[in-house]
Design a protein around this motif. Structure first.
Motif, PDB file in Angstrom:
ATOM      1  N   PRO A 126       0.837  -1.209   0.000  1.00  0.00           N
ATOM      2  CA  PRO A 126       0.000   0.000   0.000  1.00  0.00           C
ATOM      3  C   PRO A 126       0.869   1.255   0.000  1.00  0.00           C
ATOM      4  N   ASN A 127       0.262   2.365  -0.300  1.00  0.00           N
ATOM      5  CA  ASN A 127       0.950   3.654  -0.207  1.00  0.00           C
ATOM      6  C   ASN A 127       0.490   4.352   1.071  1.00  0.00           C
ATOM      7  N   THR A 128       1.393   4.502   2.010  1.00  0.00           N
ATOM      8  CA  THR A 128       1.057   5.191   3.264  1.00  0.00           C
ATOM      9  C   THR A 128       1.720   6.558   3.344  1.00  0.00           C
ATOM     10  N   ASP A 129       2.413   6.945   2.271  1.00  0.00           N
ATOM     11  CA  ASP A 129       3.073   8.250   2.222  1.00  0.00           C
ATOM     12  C   ASP A 129       2.026   9.345   2.020  1.00  0.00           C
ATOM     13  N   GLY A 160       2.593  12.339   0.920  1.00  0.00           N
ATOM     14  CA  GLY A 160       2.942  13.261  -0.149  1.00  0.00           C
ATOM     15  C   GLY A 160       2.093  13.015  -1.387  1.00  0.00           C
ATOM     16  N   SER A 161       2.332  13.779  -2.435  1.00  0.00           N
ATOM     17  CA  SER A 161       1.562  13.609  -3.668  1.00  0.00           C
ATOM     18  C   SER A 161       1.897  12.258  -4.288  1.00  0.00           C
ATOM     19  N   VAL A 162       0.876  11.633  -4.851  1.00  0.00           N
ATOM     20  CA  VAL A 162       1.051  10.304  -5.443  1.00  0.00           C
ATOM     21  C   VAL A 162       2.098  10.349  -6.549  1.00  0.00           C
ATOM     22  N   LYS A 163       2.073  11.397  -7.374  1.00  0.00           N
ATOM     23  CA  LYS A 163       3.019  11.498  -8.484  1.00  0.00           C
ATOM     24  C   LYS A 163       4.457  11.531  -7.986  1.00  0.00           C
ATOM     25  N   GLU A 164       4.712  12.316  -6.948  1.00  0.00           N
ATOM     26  CA  GLU A 164       6.070  12.400  -6.408  1.00  0.00           C
ATOM     27  C   GLU A 164       6.502  11.078  -5.786  1.00  0.00           C
ATOM     28  N   VAL A 165       5.580  10.434  -5.092  1.00  0.00           N
ATOM     29  CA  VAL A 165       5.878   9.161  -4.435  1.00  0.00           C
ATOM     30  C   VAL A 165       6.272   8.104  -5.457  1.00  0.00           C
ATOM     31  N   ILE A 166       5.469   7.959  -6.494  1.00  0.00           N
ATOM     32  CA  ILE A 166       5.727   6.888  -7.464  1.00  0.00           C
ATOM     33  C   ILE A 166       6.973   7.181  -8.303  1.00  0.00           C
ATOM     34  N   THR A 167       7.232   8.455  -8.593  1.00  0.00           N
ATOM     35  CA  THR A 167       8.444   8.814  -9.347  1.00  0.00           C
ATOM     36  C   THR A 167       9.688   8.444  -8.551  1.00  0.00           C
ATOM     37  N   LYS A 168       9.665   8.765  -7.261  1.00  0.00           N
ATOM     38  CA  LYS A 168      10.802   8.472  -6.388  1.00  0.00           C
ATOM     39  C   LYS A 168      11.014   6.966  -6.238  1.00  0.00           C
ATOM     40  N   ARG A 169       9.929   6.239  -6.027  1.00  0.00           N
ATOM     41  CA  ARG A 169      10.060   4.797  -5.808  1.00  0.00           C
ATOM     42  C   ARG A 169      10.519   4.074  -7.070  1.00  0.00           C
ATOM     43  N   VAL A 193       6.645  -3.168 -12.441  1.00  0.00           N
ATOM     44  CA  VAL A 193       6.190  -2.349 -11.326  1.00  0.00           C
ATOM     45  C   VAL A 193       4.831  -1.778 -11.718  1.00  0.00           C
ATOM     46  N   ASN A 194       3.785  -2.280 -11.085  1.00  0.00           N
ATOM     47  CA  ASN A 194       2.418  -1.857 -11.362  1.00  0.00           C
ATOM     48  C   ASN A 194       2.007  -0.830 -10.317  1.00  0.00           C
ATOM     49  N   ILE A 195       1.748   0.396 -10.754  1.00  0.00           N
ATOM     50  CA  ILE A 195       1.435   1.481  -9.825  1.00  0.00           C
ATOM     51  C   ILE A 195      -0.054   1.790  -9.904  1.00  0.00           C
ATOM     52  N   PHE A 196      -0.733   1.628  -8.777  1.00  0.00           N
ATOM     53  CA  PHE A 196      -2.175   1.851  -8.709  1.00  0.00           C
ATOM     54  C   PHE A 196      -2.486   3.332  -8.516  1.00  0.00           C
ATOM     55  N   SER A 197      -3.742   3.688  -8.723  1.00  0.00           N
ATOM     56  CA  SER A 197      -4.168   5.092  -8.645  1.00  0.00           C
ATOM     57  C   SER A 197      -3.836   5.721  -7.299  1.00  0.00           C
ATOM     58  N   CYS A 198      -3.856   4.925  -6.237  1.00  0.00           N
ATOM     59  CA  CYS A 198      -3.586   5.414  -4.885  1.00  0.00           C
ATOM     60  C   CYS A 198      -2.101   5.520  -4.579  1.00  0.00           C
ATOM     61  N   GLY A 199      -1.253   5.050  -5.515  1.00  0.00           N
ATOM     62  CA  GLY A 199       0.182   5.019  -5.268  1.00  0.00           C
ATOM     63  C   GLY A 199       0.672   3.694  -4.733  1.00  0.00           C
ATOM     64  N   GLY A 200      -0.263   2.770  -4.468  1.00  0.00           N
ATOM     65  CA  GLY A 200       0.133   1.422  -4.072  1.00  0.00           C
ATOM     66  C   GLY A 200       0.849   0.719  -5.213  1.00  0.00           C
ATOM     67  N   ILE A 201       1.638  -0.286  -4.884  1.00  0.00           N
ATOM     68  CA  ILE A 201       2.456  -0.964  -5.895  1.00  0.00           C
ATOM     69  C   ILE A 201       2.199  -2.468  -5.882  1.00  0.00           C
ATOM     70  N   ASP A 238       7.841 -10.234   5.852  1.00  0.00           N
ATOM     71  CA  ASP A 238       8.820  -9.321   6.443  1.00  0.00           C
ATOM     72  C   ASP A 238       9.562  -8.527   5.372  1.00  0.00           C
ATOM     73  N   LEU A 239       9.265  -8.784   4.112  1.00  0.00           N
ATOM     74  CA  LEU A 239       9.927  -8.080   3.010  1.00  0.00           C
ATOM     75  C   LEU A 239       9.658  -6.579   3.131  1.00  0.00           C
ATOM     76  N   ASP A 240      10.713  -5.795   3.238  1.00  0.00           N
ATOM     77  CA  ASP A 240      10.571  -4.378   3.589  1.00  0.00           C
ATOM     78  C   ASP A 240      11.380  -3.510   2.630  1.00  0.00           C
ATOM     79  N   PHE A 241      10.673  -2.800   1.731  1.00  0.00           N
ATOM     80  CA  PHE A 241      11.312  -1.861   0.815  1.00  0.00           C
ATOM     81  C   PHE A 241      11.354  -0.447   1.395  1.00  0.00           C
ATOM     82  N   GLY A 242      10.898  -0.295   2.639  1.00  0.00           N
ATOM     83  CA  GLY A 242      10.912   1.010   3.268  1.00  0.00           C
ATOM     84  C   GLY A 242       9.692   1.840   2.949  1.00  0.00           C
ATOM     85  N   TRP A 243       8.674   1.228   2.333  1.00  0.00           N
ATOM     86  CA  TRP A 243       7.455   1.968   1.983  1.00  0.00           C
ATOM     87  C   TRP A 243       6.382   1.720   3.037  1.00  0.00           C
TER      88      TRP A 243
END
Length: 454
Positions: A58-61, A63-72, A154-162, A386-391
């Motif tokens: 999920p996206n718990t950030d 910030g703006s979805v566009k910025e989040v997905i660009t960075k990730r 990398v499939n990016i959903f409308s909410c920024g989830g991956i 436990d897989l943790d990408f830091g998101w």
């Protein structure tokens, strides 16, 4: 849920747009003396298939979805390039079922946008729908010859989830190798100082050969129409299953043995409802066994490649075996894969052991209906959640059948200590199997993954 390895009708269930396609190469060229990476004999014997898997984050950030997905997306590409220098065989090409030319060909990398919220997508997931999120190449139907060893989307959903999907060649990956790689990639993405270094010892312990008399039977693979459903055993059901007495045993079965046995029993009942078994007609459960910790001395967890064996359990449906009997058969088949057996697999002398294993399996397939084999693989205790990408924490994981006629894949649930079993078989068998009363007394059919988030 019905799945097909190839979608003849070209009916799309997902509103998805491919944004970019790239080839990610190692950040540093592979040294010349490492260019020729030898396969082990176990790698050689593996079916030449690609196994698709996908992780949903999920996206718990805030910030703006566009910025989040660009960075990730940027971090995923950069760090993949970095860790391919450690896992350099994954950026090469498999040659002649003998070695990997570590030529830095790279990994196929796709970025896509899914016009749907992640939560809506996985509310009631459909195997066929999820398959639309895996890379177009390498696909389950392709050969590894001249192909990429792995593909990533990398499939990016409308909410920024991956939805992070992968397609890996089974010629070089077993479950342990896969999660070692994913954990190393995740550590790099989140900037962890932790370094996970693969150990390339398999080909020394299990040297390759071109003189085997047999290969794995091809008739256990199929392109036929198949049905996949998920059967979830919660901790209460597992406790009941594990409390069942087994003659001659001093302790109860593991959850892998317990769930395999009850699923096998339902499969046997299904087969008996569709065809006649004589007293001499067998039914087989083939369990893929990670032998790293069973060897003496044990292999390191970081050992790279296929370090597995197959345990075969046999029953005779005509005798109507009960659950205790099948549980004992599964447990005993696994117990045979001990350090003494593994010792006979090592070195050039081990080639004779592999010939015997393959001879037995080929004999069974020659006298049995291919529908009377069940492949079981287990990723229990792999630490996948436990897989943790830091998101954010992983909320669901989905493994897809690579084309085997009948499979059971066992995984943990997100919470509660349960087991999720993904079962694939023909639609006519599934119609009977999913209504098996004993199975349904322990398992829920296709529950929403969202219920484990509560």
């Amino acid at each position: 849920m019905i799945c097909r390895l190839i979608n003849d009708n070209n009916i799309k269930k997902v509103d998805l747009e491919i944004i970019s396609k790239d080839i990610i190469k190692p950040s540093n060229p592979t040294l010349q003396h490492l260019r020729n990476f030898s396969l082990s004999i176990i790698d050689q014997l593996m079916y030449d298939v690609y196994t698709p898997l996908i992780f949903f984050f999920p996206n718990t950030d805030k910030g703006s979805v566009k910025e989040v997905i660009t960075k990730r997306s940027k971090y995923l590409k950069e760090t993949l390039s970095q860790i391919l220098t450690q896992f350099y065989p994954l950026a090469g090409e498999i040659k002649d079922n003998s070695y990997i030319d570590c030529n830095d060909k790279g990994a196929y990398f796709v970025e896509a946008r899914v016009n749907q919220m992640l939560e809506d997508f996985i509310r009631q997931p459909d195997d066929h729908k999820v398959r639309e999120l895996i890379p177009e190449t390498p696909s389950t139907t392709e050969s590894s010859k001249g192909n990429y060893v792995m593909g990533i989307q990398v499939n990016i959903f409308s909410c920024g989830g991956i939805g992070l999907s992968t397609s890996f060649s089974h010629k070089i990956f077993d479950g342990q190798t896969y999660f070692m790689f994913m954990k190393a990639w995740a550590a790099a993405v989140r900037g962890s100082p932790e370094i996970i270094s693969p150990s390339f010892v398999a080909s020394e312990v299990f040297p390759k050969t071109h003189s085997l008399k047999y290969s794995l039977p091809s008739n256990l693979m199929t392109n036929e129409f198949l049905s996949t459903k998920r059967f979830v055993f919660d901790s209460t059901a597992l406790a009941r299953l594990k409390s069942k007495p087994i003659s001659g045993a001093t302790h109860g079965p593991t959850r892998m043995v317990a769930t395999s046995a009850v699923i096998w029993k339902a499969t046997v009942n299904t087969a008996s409802a569709l065809r006649t078994f004589t007293p001499q007609s067998p039914h087989a459960l083939l369990s893929m066994v990670n032998i790293r910790k069973r060897a003496s001395p044990p292999f390191a967890n970081e050992s790279f490649g296929n370090i597995v064996d197959t345990a075969d359990a046999i029953c005779f449906p005509n005798s109507q075996p009960d659950l205790a009997t099948l549980t004992r058969e599964v447990r005993e088949s696994l117990a045979k894969k001990d350090s003494n057996h593994i010792e006979t697999m090592k070195g050039e002398k081990g080639h004779g052991t592999f010939n015997e294993i393959l001879s037995t399996l080929n004999h069974l397939t020659s006298v049995m209906d291919k529908r009377d084999f069940v492949f079981v693989s287990s990723l229990l205790n792999s630490g996948m959640y436990d897989l943790d990408f830091g998101w954010a924490k992983l909320i669901w994981f989905h493994y897809m059948n690579a084309g085997f006629t009948k499979t059971v894949s066992l995984h943990e649930t997100l919470k509660g200590g349960g087991v999720e079993a993904r079962v694939t078989m023909s639609p006519d068998e599934m119609d009977i199997f999913e209504c098996d009363p004993e199975l349904l007394s322990y398992a829920m059919v296709d529950p929403s993954p969202l219920q484990f988030l509560r």
